[in-house]
Design a protein around this motif. Structure first.
Motif, PDB file in Angstrom:
ATOM      1  N   ALA A 494       0.829  -1.372   0.048  1.00 36.94           N
ATOM      2  CA  ALA A 494       0.104  -0.045  -0.057  1.00 36.94           C
ATOM      3  C   ALA A 494       0.574   1.257  -0.012  1.00 36.94           C
ATOM      4  CB  ALA A 494      -0.974  -0.053   1.294  1.00 36.94           C
ATOM      5  N   VAL A 495       1.746   1.357   0.664  1.00 38.39           N
ATOM      6  CA  VAL A 495       2.722   2.377   0.833  1.00 38.39           C
ATOM      7  C   VAL A 495       3.753   2.682  -0.381  1.00 38.39           C
ATOM      8  CG1 VAL A 495       4.772   1.662   2.182  1.00 38.39           C
ATOM      9  CG2 VAL A 495       3.856   3.989   2.719  1.00 38.39           C
ATOM     10  N   MET A 524       1.666   6.406   6.057  1.00 36.55           N
ATOM     11  CA  MET A 524       3.251   6.532   6.433  1.00 36.55           C
ATOM     12  C   MET A 524       3.307   6.175   7.897  1.00 36.55           C
ATOM     13  SD  MET A 524       5.381   6.593   3.862  1.00 36.55           S
ATOM     14  CE  MET A 524       7.030   6.952   4.769  1.00 36.55           C
ATOM     15  N   GLY A 525       2.582   6.917   8.665  1.00 36.07           N
ATOM     16  CA  GLY A 525       2.605   6.680  10.163  1.00 36.07           C
ATOM     17  C   GLY A 525       2.332   5.289  10.452  1.00 36.07           C
ATOM     18  N   THR A 526       1.196   4.978   9.996  1.00 32.00           N
ATOM     19  CA  THR A 526       0.611   3.465  10.212  1.00 32.00           C
ATOM     20  C   THR A 526       1.448   2.523   9.861  1.00 32.00           C
ATOM     21  OG1 THR A 526      -1.733   4.404  10.118  1.00 32.00           O
ATOM     22  CG2 THR A 526      -1.436   1.840   9.954  1.00 32.00           C
ATOM     23  N   VAL A 527       1.904   2.737   8.789  1.00 31.48           N
ATOM     24  CA  VAL A 527       2.956   1.499   8.252  1.00 31.48           C
ATOM     25  C   VAL A 527       4.329   1.426   9.106  1.00 31.48           C
ATOM     26  CG1 VAL A 527       4.321   0.518   6.409  1.00 31.48           C
ATOM     27  CG2 VAL A 527       2.002   1.664   6.063  1.00 31.48           C
ATOM     28  N   ILE A 567      -4.738  -2.847  13.565  1.00 31.90           N
ATOM     29  CA  ILE A 567      -4.414  -1.416  12.931  1.00 31.90           C
ATOM     30  C   ILE A 567      -3.924  -1.326  11.821  1.00 31.90           C
ATOM     31  CG2 ILE A 567      -2.872   0.586  13.513  1.00 31.90           C
ATOM     32  CD1 ILE A 567      -3.526  -0.174  16.810  1.00 31.90           C
ATOM     33  N   LEU A 568      -2.849  -2.329  11.547  1.00 31.95           N
ATOM     34  CA  LEU A 568      -2.138  -2.081  10.096  1.00 31.95           C
ATOM     35  C   LEU A 568      -2.927  -2.325   8.825  1.00 31.95           C
ATOM     36  CD1 LEU A 568       0.767  -1.694   9.265  1.00 31.95           C
ATOM     37  CD2 LEU A 568       1.134  -4.155   9.407  1.00 31.95           C
ATOM     38  N   PRO A 569      -4.039  -3.157   8.927  1.00 33.02           N
ATOM     39  CA  PRO A 569      -5.116  -3.081   7.769  1.00 33.02           C
ATOM     40  C   PRO A 569      -5.635  -1.767   7.443  1.00 33.02           C
ATOM     41  CG  PRO A 569      -5.463  -4.835   9.169  1.00 33.02           C
ATOM     42  CD  PRO A 569      -4.606  -4.097   9.901  1.00 33.02           C
TER      43      PRO A 569
END
Length: 593
Positions: A494-495, A524-527, A567-569
């Motif tokens: 995704a990123v 970006m923050g989540t990944v 959270i990552l999804p």
């Protein structure tokens, strides 16, 4: 508030993710030994829990107030600040040449988390002073450094940042405050708003850093200069003289951080406020950004601290509050037995740990960038720090909105009642997505200056590192790691695809970058949070494989797995919004809103 559990977590992150041991190898940082780090964290935890945290609710209830032109702070704040100074905390990271301790910025970041978790309104005062010290040290004359820095490093004097004006907001090109040269100084006239700790009686003097224009300055941001304006003028022998023509004329009534006086400052109502130039004329914005970039990392740390405080508060309540029945348990149970309450607590815990990891890694990059003697290493770490700064500031503060809100939810109806204290974390947290540039401004900085400007070179370095990590994660055996690996691979895709889209489409229309920027930053923050949580899990597994039976390491792995599953999804949804373009955002006419 207890710091026993987070102290262990903080030490783990400092060692395994932020690489404090490598930072301690840089010249000047030799004192940052494991024993010293542990001792500093323990002492900071004591001060935070025994002295600063008990004032949090008092400050919220009493607030600061303006009486007869004097700002009066809540009960206990002056005494707590004096203890803070006597214990040497203001000088932890500051230069030894001005009697600071010269320890890594990473250590200041870690203790800053504790100050903010215990009492953000209090923590704002030394945070702004630290930023002012950095700006003065980088751009001030030798005479100004000699006059101001020893007193500011010790905490005897504090510092402020005076940017915003009523008509300007975040648009500093609209600043109107004037500066007129008179002999060896300048006379400042104008007003500033939203000045945190702009006045108080906790110290003998306050050094205001003020943006202003010279009479012949060019229009826009290129015509702004930076000045230091003391509350009290300083005599040649270093003693304090008469009161300068600078004062707080009112305090804002705010949603939160009531103990922190947010001042409307007036300069030059009478003769003109005496100020001294920092740096060169018409180069003030560059000088001020030295302070702002420092402050942006610190504000991200505020998000982590508030998240930790809210989590601990909610956890204690969930263990104590008895309500309902739970499958497999006899009789009425505490609410932590309920699956949905556990989900909320895990979400709070996982977000907090991911934010801490990201903020510490950025702080560590700061230390490598400015202290490494290897130019290639320093250059790489500077690029990494610049890239991470807007993400740390915006993502950690946006996450704090969710975590502190969940803290209220865990309390149920009692969370909406002020006496439980849960609501204060949420109210205090609301400002941090606005401080030092809103989330939108940080996102614009990330996508415009940090991704598009260098054509993706720096972010591509980071994505390459994530790809290497993906291979390492896939090789780790165990069901927990298999789940992490699957989710991380999807998030990495995704990123990667979103970054490619930004580089190809970001300049397609005038609004392309702006429409995508916040979702790209959140992606970006989540990944990156998922990367660091999985990295933590691998480090924990190494400890287990080496024979450790400490439950901390098992908890680390389970928390990382929760982050991966729950959270990552979100990264795939963020990627979809990034790549949706500007149509639905910009096609609606203003009249139809």
């Amino acid at each position: 508030m207890s710091y026993e559990a987070p102290l262990k977590e903080m030490q783990f992150v400092l060692k395994e993710l932020a690489d404090i041991n490598a930072i301690a190898q840089h010249p000047g940082f030799e004192d940052a030994t494991p024993d010293m780090v542990e001792a500093i964290l323990k002492e900071a935890g004591k001060l935070a829990s025994l002295v600063i945290e008990p004032l949090n609710n008092i400050g919220d209830q009493q607030g600061s107030r303006l009486e007869n032109g004097v700002v009066v702070n809540p009960d206990g704040f002056k005494e707590a600040y004096q203890q803070f100074v006597e214990n040497g905390w203001p000088g932890l990271h500051q230069p030894t040449e001005f009697d600071g301790q010269g320890l890594p910025f990473l250590m200041q970041s870690a203790v800053s988390e504790m100050w903010n978790a215990s009492n953000m309104a209090f923590a704002l005062c030394p945070m702004l002073t630290a930023g002012a010290i950095e700006a003065i040290n980088a751009h001030g004359s030798d005479e100004i450094k000699k006059t101001y820095l020893p007193k500011m490093v010790s905490g005897e004097w504090t510092g402020t940042m005076n940017l915003t004006e009523p008509q300007a907001g975040s648009d500093l090109s609209a600043v109107r405050t004037q500066a007129t040269k008179e002999g060896d100084h300048y006379l400042i006239k104008g007003s500033k708003i939203f000045i945190t700790w702009g006045d108080h009686e906790m110290t003998d003097n306050i050094a205001h850093l003020v943006l202003a224009r010279l009479p012949d300055a060019p229009e826009g941001v290129k015509g702004i200069s930076l000045f230091i304006v003391p509350k009290y003028l300083i005599n040649e022998d270093g003693s304090l003289g008469e009161r300068n023509d600078a004062k707080a004329v009112s305090l804002e009534h705010k949603l939160g951080i009531h103990a922190s006086p947010t001042c409307v400052m007036s300069f030059g109502d009478e003769t003109g406020a005496v100020g001294y130039l920092i740096g060169e004329e018409n180069n003030g914005l560059s000088c001020m950004f030295t302070m702002m970039n420092h402050a942006r990392l610190e504000v991200g740390m505020e998000g982590v601290g508030l998240s930790e405080g809210a989590y601990q508060h909610a956890l204690a309540y969930a263990k104590d509050r008895t309500q309902g029945y739970s499958p497999g348990s006899e009789g009425r149970v505490s609410i932590i037995h309920h699956a949905d309450v556990r989900r909320m607590l895990m979400q709070m815990k996982a977000f907090t740990e991911a934010g801490r990891a990201l903020a510490y890694v950025a702080a560590g990059a700061h230390d490598h960038a400015y202290q490494s003697t290897d130019e290639k290493v320093a250059d790489f770490q500077r690029r990494r720090m610049d890239l991470l700064t807007p993400i740390v500031k915006a993502w950690c503060t946006e996450v704090a909105q969710e975590v502190t809100s969940l803290g209220v939810q865990v309390h149920g109806g009692m969370g909406f009642i002020e006496e439980t204290g849960a609501a204060q974390y949420m109210r205090d947290a609301r400002i941090i997505t606005i401080y030092e540039g809103t989330t939108g401004i940080q996102a614009g900085d990330l996508i415009g200056r940090k991704v598009l400007r260098d054509k993706g070179a720096t972010v591509s370095e980071l994505i390459a590192e994530l790809n290497e990590f993906e291979t390492t994660l896939k090789a780790q055996s165990g069901d927990d790691f298999a789940i992490m690996s699957t989710q991380f691979s999807a998030a990495l895709k995704a990123v990667t695809e979103s970054t490619k889209w930004v580089l190809e489409k970001g300049m397609e229309t005038p609004h392309s970058a702006g429409a995508a920027s916040v979702n790209y930053l959140m992606l970006m923050g989540t990944v990156l949070g998922g990367w660091l949580m999985a990295k933590s899990a691998l480090a924990a597994q190494r400890e287990i494989d080496a024979g450790s039976t400490d439950e901390f390491f098992k908890t680390k792995i389970l928390t990382a797995r929760f982050y991966a599953e729950h959270i990552l999804p979100r990264s795939e949804a963020y990627a979809t919004t990034v790549q949706s373009g500007v149509g639905a955002i910009m096609d609606l006419s203003i009249e139809n809103f």
